[in-house]
Design an enzyme around this catalytic site. Structure first.
Site, PDB file in Angstrom:
ATOM      1  N   GLY A  36      22.303  63.468  93.821  1.00  0.00           N
ATOM      2  CA  GLY A  36      22.152  62.174  94.509  1.00  0.00           C
ATOM      3  C   GLY A  36      22.810  62.240  95.885  1.00  0.00           C
ATOM      4  N   HIS A  37      24.031  62.758  95.911  1.00  0.00           N
ATOM      5  CA  HIS A  37      24.737  62.897  97.200  1.00  0.00           C
ATOM      6  C   HIS A  37      23.992  63.860  98.120  1.00  0.00           C
ATOM      7  CE1 HIS A  37      28.267  62.057  94.406  1.00  0.00           C
ATOM      8  NE2 HIS A  37      28.347  61.068  95.279  1.00  0.00           N
ATOM      9  N   LYS A 152      21.605  53.340  94.459  1.00  0.00           N
ATOM     10  CA  LYS A 152      22.236  53.183  93.146  1.00  0.00           C
ATOM     11  C   LYS A 152      23.331  52.121  93.238  1.00  0.00           C
ATOM     12  CE  LYS A 152      25.410  55.066  91.146  1.00  0.00           C
ATOM     13  NZ  LYS A 152      26.435  56.009  90.833  1.00  0.00           N
ATOM     14  N   ASP A 153      24.025  52.111  94.383  1.00  0.00           N
ATOM     15  CA  ASP A 153      25.052  51.090  94.625  1.00  0.00           C
ATOM     16  C   ASP A 153      24.418  50.013  95.507  1.00  0.00           C
ATOM     17  OD1 ASP A 153      27.658  52.318  93.456  1.00  0.00           O
ATOM     18  OD2 ASP A 153      26.646  53.953  94.473  1.00  0.00           O
ATOM     19  N   SER A 189      28.792  60.386  89.589  1.00  0.00           N
ATOM     20  CA  SER A 189      29.959  61.254  89.373  1.00  0.00           C
ATOM     21  C   SER A 189      30.632  60.949  88.046  1.00  0.00           C
ATOM     22  CB  SER A 189      30.979  61.052  90.495  1.00  0.00           C
ATOM     23  OG  SER A 189      30.354  61.263  91.728  1.00  0.00           O
TER      24      SER A 189
HETATM   25  N1  LIG Z   1      21.947  59.014  91.830  1.00  0.00           N
HETATM   26  C1  LIG Z   1      22.098  58.739  93.118  1.00  0.00           C
HETATM   27  N2  LIG Z   1      21.049  58.725  93.950  1.00  0.00           N
HETATM   28  C2  LIG Z   1      21.195  58.424  95.257  1.00  0.00           C
HETATM   29  N3  LIG Z   1      22.377  58.140  95.836  1.00  0.00           N
HETATM   30  C3  LIG Z   1      23.466  58.163  95.049  1.00  0.00           C
HETATM   31  C4  LIG Z   1      23.386  58.465  93.654  1.00  0.00           C
HETATM   32  N4  LIG Z   1      24.629  58.410  93.136  1.00  0.00           N
HETATM   33  C5  LIG Z   1      25.454  58.091  94.148  1.00  0.00           C
HETATM   34  N5  LIG Z   1      24.771  57.939  95.295  1.00  0.00           N
HETATM   35  C6  LIG Z   1      25.300  57.529  96.593  1.00  0.00           C
HETATM   36  O1  LIG Z   1      26.238  58.462  97.060  1.00  0.00           O
HETATM   37  C7  LIG Z   1      27.212  57.791  97.848  1.00  0.00           C
HETATM   38  C8  LIG Z   1      28.568  58.162  97.363  1.00  0.00           C
HETATM   39  O2  LIG Z   1      28.739  57.651  96.051  1.00  0.00           O
HETATM   40  P1  LIG Z   1      29.910  58.060  95.087  1.00  0.00           P
HETATM   41  O3  LIG Z   1      30.659  59.195  95.676  1.00  0.00           O
HETATM   42  O4  LIG Z   1      30.629  56.860  94.625  1.00  0.00           O
HETATM   43  O5  LIG Z   1      29.103  58.703  93.883  1.00  0.00           O
HETATM   44  P2  LIG Z   1      28.625  58.112  92.553  1.00  0.00           P
HETATM   45  O6  LIG Z   1      27.861  59.130  91.847  1.00  0.00           O
HETATM   46  O7  LIG Z   1      28.023  56.762  92.843  1.00  0.00           O
HETATM   47  O8  LIG Z   1      29.921  57.975  91.775  1.00  0.00           O
HETATM   48  P3  LIG Z   1      30.382  56.838  90.865  1.00  0.00           P
HETATM   49  O9  LIG Z   1      29.337  55.790  90.756  1.00  0.00           O
HETATM   50  O10 LIG Z   1      30.669  57.492  89.585  1.00  0.00           O
HETATM   51  O11 LIG Z   1      31.558  56.402  91.691  1.00  0.00           O
HETATM   52  C9  LIG Z   1      26.946  56.300  97.703  1.00  0.00           C
HETATM   53  O12 LIG Z   1      26.208  55.854  98.833  1.00  0.00           O
HETATM   54  C10 LIG Z   1      26.103  56.254  96.458  1.00  0.00           C
HETATM   55  O13 LIG Z   1      25.248  55.129  96.398  1.00  0.00           O
HETATM   56  C1  LIG Z   2      31.047  54.166 100.237  1.00  0.00           C
HETATM   57  C2  LIG Z   2      32.233  54.794  99.534  1.00  0.00           C
HETATM   58  C3  LIG Z   2      32.345  56.260  99.910  1.00  0.00           C
HETATM   59  C4  LIG Z   2      33.497  54.092 100.037  1.00  0.00           C
HETATM   60  O1  LIG Z   2      34.630  54.599  99.401  1.00  0.00           O
HETATM   61  C5  LIG Z   2      32.121  54.621  98.012  1.00  0.00           C
HETATM   62  O2  LIG Z   2      32.149  53.287  97.658  1.00  0.00           O
HETATM   63  C6  LIG Z   2      30.956  55.340  97.427  1.00  0.00           C
HETATM   64  O3  LIG Z   2      31.088  56.537  97.250  1.00  0.00           O
HETATM   65  O4  LIG Z   2      29.917  54.720  97.134  1.00  0.00           O
HETATM   66  N1  BAL Z   3      29.774  54.468  94.077  1.00  0.00           N
HETATM   67  C1  BAL Z   3      30.578  53.270  94.106  1.00  0.00           C
HETATM   68  C2  BAL Z   3      32.015  53.566  94.217  1.00  0.00           C
HETATM   69  C3  BAL Z   3      32.813  53.022  93.092  1.00  0.00           C
HETATM   70  O1  BAL Z   3      32.309  52.935  91.964  1.00  0.00           O
HETATM   71  O2  BAL Z   3      33.969  52.681  93.316  1.00  0.00           O
END
Ligand SMILES: Nc1ncnc2c1ncn2[C@@H]1O[C@H](COP(=O)(O)OP(=O)(O)OP(=O)(O)O)[C@@H](O)[C@H]1O
Ligand SMILES: CC(C)(CO)[C@@H](O)C(=O)[O-]
Ligand code: BAL
Length: 282
Positions: A36-37, A152-153, A189
């Site tokens: 995703g990242h 996702k967020d 994550s």
């Molecule tokens: N499955 C995904 N597809 C696309 N973008 C994603 C996905 N998972 C996370 N992201 C995006 O990656 C960026 C960093 O998110 P973050 O590092 O919090 O990871 P995460 O996988 O969302 O972790 P968690 O939700 O467990 O905190 C955010 O903009 C988030 O929306």
């Molecule tokens: C945007 C962000 C890096 C801010 O800490 C976090 O909320 C995330 O990973 O989605």
């Molecule tokens: N991806 C959103 C960061 C959080 O869960 O805090």
């Protein structure tokens, strides 16, 4: 790939780049990187110029100290992954670098409107103040032209757009599609914390959203929520926090006679792991 832990060193690198030109695209993350990242980095690469990723587990957005403590931090693995997708630089500051007064909390409060208090904001009080606080600090350090976030967020993107207009920042926020595992689970994550059994149960989130999507327009929103909630609640080990069919911009739940574009959002605890997901409805 360049690695920076200090804002001043990062700024020197970025200033040197500005002389030669090309946009700066920024992908903020909390690390424990997955596909995703990487999809965000790949999207950002399409701009040309520089792609900067940050890895920072931001303490001010966590409302549960245990969640913060156990947040995965596989830094070496993350750096290797960033190298595979051609990221130009990674910024991985310490907590003290981003919050010089830490552990004293800096004053931060901006008006994010009513949406701040819905859904994630209702279950993680103060979460979006913490998110916007760190994203503003990161934007100040990187001064990007573009910043990439995952759908996702979903609510997070709305809150960041609000912060950008609050400060009248000249940064384009780019929203990118959710990347899923083959069986539909949204990559996250926190998935690493799922036991084998949780991993199977976690599929109910996407199944419930798909049920809503398939029947949107056939059943009323309240009937959809009632049916889909039952599906989730019958899954052993899954505790539903919210399931909402909402306006895409305000996240206010839609009324039963609403037939326009909406978004369905879900959050649930699967075992000890809290997961979120959403789908667009039309
Ligand atoms: N499955 C995904 N597809 C696309 N973008 C994603 C996905 N998972 C996370 N992201 C995006 O990656 C960026 C960093 O998110 P973050 O590092 O919090 O990871 P995460 O996988 O969302 O972790 P968690 O939700 O467990 O905190 C955010 O903009 C988030 O929306
Ligand atoms: C945007 C962000 C890096 C801010 O800490 C976090 O909320 C995330 O990973 O989605
Ligand atoms: N991806 C959103 C960061 C959080 O869960 O805090």
């Amino acid at each position: 790939m360049e690695i920076f832990t200090r804002i001043d060193a990062l700024r020197q690198y970025l200033d040197a780049h500005k002389e030669t030109g090309g946009p700066i695209s920024f992908v903020p993350t909390m690390g424990a990187l997955h596909k995703g990242h990487l999809s965000l980095i790949e999207q950002a690469k399409l701009n040309g110029g520089l792609v900067i990723c940050s890895i920072f587990v931001n303490p001010t957005q966590f409302t549960d100290p245990k969640d913060l403590e156990k947040y995965p931090r596989p830094l070496e693995h993350d750096i290797n992954l960033l190298n595979t997708v051609g990221c130009n630089a990674v910024f991985m500051p310490s907590v003290e670098e981003m919050y010089p007064l830490w552990p004293e909390k800096e004053e931060w409060h901006i008006d994010l409107g009513e949406t701040e208090f819905l859904l994630e904001g209702a279950f993680r009080k103060g979460h979006y103040q913490g998110v916007t606080q760190i994203v503003k600090k990161l934007f100040d350090a990187v001064q990007p032209n573009f910043a990439y976030f995952g759908q996702k967020d979903y609510q997070q993107i709305l809150m960041i757009e609000k912060m950008v207009s609050f400060f009248q920042l000249n940064i384009e926020i780019v929203s990118c599609p959710i990347i899923r595992e083959e069986d539909g689970l949204a990559m996250s994550s926190r998935n690493i914390h799922l036991t084998e059994r949780d991993r199977k149960s976690a599929l109910i989130l996407f199944a419930a959203l798909n049920f809503v999507k398939a029947n949107y327009g056939k059943l009323t929103p309240s009937a959809l929520i009632s049916e889909a909630s039952k599906m989730v609640n019958t899954e052993i080990g899954v505790e539903l926090e919210y399931l909402s069919i909402a306006d895409r911009k305000t996240l206010i739940p839609v009324k039963d006679d609403y037939k326009g574009k909406a978004v369905a959002l879900i959050a649930a605890k699967v075992g000890n792991t809290r997961l979120i997901d959403n789908v667009l409805l039309d």
